[in-house]
Design a protein around this motif. Structure first.
Motif, PDB file in Angstrom:
ATOM      1  N   LEU A  45     -16.870  22.568  54.445  1.00  0.00           N
ATOM      2  CA  LEU A  45     -15.686  22.295  53.641  1.00  0.00           C
ATOM      3  C   LEU A  45     -15.652  23.192  52.406  1.00  0.00           C
ATOM      4  O   LEU A  45     -16.661  23.344  51.721  1.00  0.00           O
ATOM      5  CB  LEU A  45     -15.673  20.825  53.191  1.00  0.00           C
ATOM      6  CG  LEU A  45     -15.389  19.781  54.261  1.00  0.00           C
ATOM      7  CD1 LEU A  45     -15.534  18.385  53.676  1.00  0.00           C
ATOM      8  CD2 LEU A  45     -13.985  19.967  54.837  1.00  0.00           C
ATOM      9  N   ARG A  47     -15.106  23.516  48.810  1.00  0.00           N
ATOM     10  CA  ARG A  47     -14.978  22.617  47.666  1.00  0.00           C
ATOM     11  C   ARG A  47     -14.721  23.426  46.395  1.00  0.00           C
ATOM     12  O   ARG A  47     -15.318  24.474  46.184  1.00  0.00           O
ATOM     13  CB  ARG A  47     -16.234  21.765  47.502  1.00  0.00           C
ATOM     14  CG  ARG A  47     -16.457  20.758  48.632  1.00  0.00           C
ATOM     15  CD  ARG A  47     -17.749  19.980  48.433  1.00  0.00           C
ATOM     16  NE  ARG A  47     -17.891  18.894  49.383  1.00  0.00           N
ATOM     17  CZ  ARG A  47     -18.430  19.004  50.588  1.00  0.00           C
ATOM     18  NH1 ARG A  47     -18.876  20.190  50.999  1.00  0.00           N
ATOM     19  NH2 ARG A  47     -18.520  17.957  51.381  1.00  0.00           N
ATOM     20  N   ALA A  56     -13.169  18.789  47.693  1.00  0.00           N
ATOM     21  CA  ALA A  56     -12.534  19.489  48.802  1.00  0.00           C
ATOM     22  C   ALA A  56     -11.037  19.199  48.805  1.00  0.00           C
ATOM     23  O   ALA A  56     -10.608  18.105  48.412  1.00  0.00           O
ATOM     24  CB  ALA A  56     -13.152  19.049  50.122  1.00  0.00           C
TER      25      ALA A  56
END
Length: 211
Positions: A45, A47, A56
């Motif tokens: 992810l 972030r 995120a």
């Protein structure tokens, strides 16, 4: 997730009650984030680094920072969408402590003092508060703002998450918002801080250049 204290005898097998609790946690999805910065999963992810919080993106929501105009200090992070919002703040906490159990009654008492209500319920991260707070609208009229406050105890930190709008009142359909909370990473740092002090937040580099 709420982190349990270490077992006094780590090699002792789980009894039936503990085993059932572990299986229930896994089935409910409560095992997982928010994460400590030393335990970030390899989930790929992207972030945004905001200092003490790494957040995120959430589809359909905009990342906003609540900044005190007088001091320029970032006070909280918010994911805001059309149907609701998630506000995030992190605080210093004692190691292996349960700061959320200490501050939760204080939050409820403060809400009651200002004419609102706060009711406890059991949710994905344990005991949370479902609140009704009196607010003044831009036109001067009063209204009731629903919110749902969740506390997550971590390693020397407490993450306070507040759901607003639909995820506060339609809890059964708030899965996407709760999943967004589960991806948050908290960076405590090694600096000494009094318990309860807010962990510092910073604007991302591109936002600083725009300012």
């Amino acid at each position: 997730m709420f982190r349990r204290k270490a077992r006094s005898q780590p090699d002792e097998p789980l009894d039936d009650a503990e085993l059932a609790e572990t299986e229930e946690d896994a089935a409910s999805g409560s095992v997982g984030g928010p994460w400590d910065s030393d335990e970030v999963p390899d989930d790929g992810l992207p972030r945004v680094d905001l200092g003490s919080l790494r957040v995120a993106p959430l589809d359909g929501a905009e990342l906003r920072l609540q900044v005190d105009e007088a001091s320029g200090v970032v006070q909280s992070v918010m994911l805001a969408g059309e149907d609701g919002a998630l506000e995030l703040r992190a605080f210093a906490a004692p190691r292996n402590g349960d700061l959320w159990s200490e501050v939760r009654p204080q939050i409820a008492a403060d809400i009651a003092q200002h004419g609102g209500t706060a009711t406890e319920r059991e949710g994905r991260w344990g005991t949370e508060l479902v609140c009704q707070v009196q607010v003044v609208l831009p036109d001067g009229n009063q209204a009731v703002q629903p919110s749902r406050i969740i506390g997550v105890n971590g390693g020397r930190w407490l993450l306070r998450a507040t759901f607003l709008g639909q995820p506060a009142v339609e809890i059964d359909t708030a899965g996407a918002w709760e999943d967004a909370l589960a991806t948050v990473v908290v960076h405590r740092g090694n600096q000494a801080m009094p318990v309860g002090d807010a962990l510092p937040l910073v604007l991302p580099d591109d936002a600083q250049r725009q300012g």
